[in-house]
Design an enzyme around this catalytic site. Structure first.
Site, PDB file in Angstrom:
ATOM      1  N   SER A 159       0.815  -1.154  -0.017  1.00  0.00           N
ATOM      2  CA  SER A 159       0.052   0.024   0.038  1.00  0.00           C
ATOM      3  C   SER A 159       0.902   1.202   0.358  1.00  0.00           C
ATOM      4  O   SER A 159       2.004   1.242   0.486  1.00  0.00           O
ATOM      5  CB  SER A 159      -0.604  -0.116   1.487  1.00  0.00           C
ATOM      6  N   TYR A 178      -1.351  -0.388  10.590  1.00  0.00           N
ATOM      7  CA  TYR A 178      -1.763  -0.648   9.173  1.00  0.00           C
ATOM      8  C   TYR A 178      -0.251  -0.207   8.370  1.00  0.00           C
ATOM      9  O   TYR A 178       0.295  -1.032   7.398  1.00  0.00           O
ATOM     10  CB  TYR A 178      -2.608  -0.058   8.555  1.00  0.00           C
TER      11      TYR A 178
END
Length: 272
Positions: free
Chosen positions: A141, A154
């Protein structure tokens, strides 16, 4: 169109980007091993794959459980006699301020988004090395490169996927196994269905980013297919993501300052 007959494994194939990746490879006539914990979603993906010109089979697989990934690899050996492309896509969303995130939140996030990729690679690398060929595509990501506030677990998990991919690049590529890592920004998908965190504010922020994204999961899948085939190691599908990463490499302090301002803004809006 020339059909490739590639043998492709996709984790998290029951919906979202995983499904679109499966469909993109199906357009090339690929044989697919589709894995997910969502068995109903897997069935729908397989129907769409067959309609798109591909074929394959499904397996329920929780990437937290290495034995299930090892069984998936064994099935690929038995059904497809090997694997050409492994796509470690399965992932979940989470967020919250560091002091509010529990250790359980951290363990859950890392067990799926980081260790799920580690275990996927561990299960399939022996097969790929035995073949002397193949490709691993790890889905990370932009959060791995641009650490926004309110999502530390995350950020850390996805940064680990990038570091793992860089390590595998130098270890495996000389032995015939190609490596790619993908760092998309937020895009139109069902990521929020897996969201876990201590507050609703982070979830709402992510929802806005997903809603305003100019690019779809299908478009991301097409970029991944084309860029990985062209040999691009780090694939950054979004124009703004590439611009931000270039700026951070050139002037990292600017990004750190901007992220700090963003954190202050979010805290002020929340009344903290």
């Amino acid at each position: 169109m020339q059909k490739t007959g590639m043998r492709v494994v996709v984790t998290g194939a029951g919906s979202g980007l995983g499904r679109e990746l499966a469909l993109r490879y199906a357009q090339e006539g690929a044989r697919l091993a589709l894995a997910d914990i969502q068995e109903e979603g897997l069935g729908e993906t397989l129907r769409l794959v067959e309609a798109a010109g591909g074929s394959g089979f499904t397996r329920r697989c929780d990437v937290r459980d290495y034995s299930q990934l090892a069984a998936l690899a064994q099935s690929c050996e038995e059904v497809m006699q090997g694997v050409d492309v492994l796509i470690n896509n399965a992932g979940v969303a989470s967020g919250g301020w560091f002091e509010e995130l529990s250790l359980e939140d951290w363990e859950w996030q890392i067990s799926i988004n980081l260790m799920g990729v580690v275990k996927g690679c561990k299960a399939f690398v022996p097969m790929l090395l035995s073949q002397g060929s193949g490709r691993i595509i790890n889905i990370a990501s932009m959060a791995a490169l641009m650490q926004a506030p309110g999502m530390s677990n995350y950020n850390v998990a996805k940064a680990g996927v990038v570091a793992l991919s860089e390590s595998l690049l130098c270890e495996l590529q000389p032995r015939g196994v190609q490596i790619n890592v993908v760092c998309p920004s937020f895009f139109q998908t069902n990521l929020l269905s897996s969201f876990r965190g201590p507050d609703s504010e982070s979830r709402d922020d992510i929802a806005k980013l997903l809603e305003n994204s100019p690019i779809s999961a299908a478009e991301i899948a097409d970029i991944i297919y084309r860029e990985s085939s062209a040999g691009t190691f780090m694939i950054l599908p979004h124009d703004k993501g590439r611009e931000a990463w270039a700026l951070k490499q050139a002037q990292p302090q600017l990004i750190y300052d901007e992220m700090t301002r963003l954190a202050v803004k979010k805290m002020s809006a929340a009344g903290n």
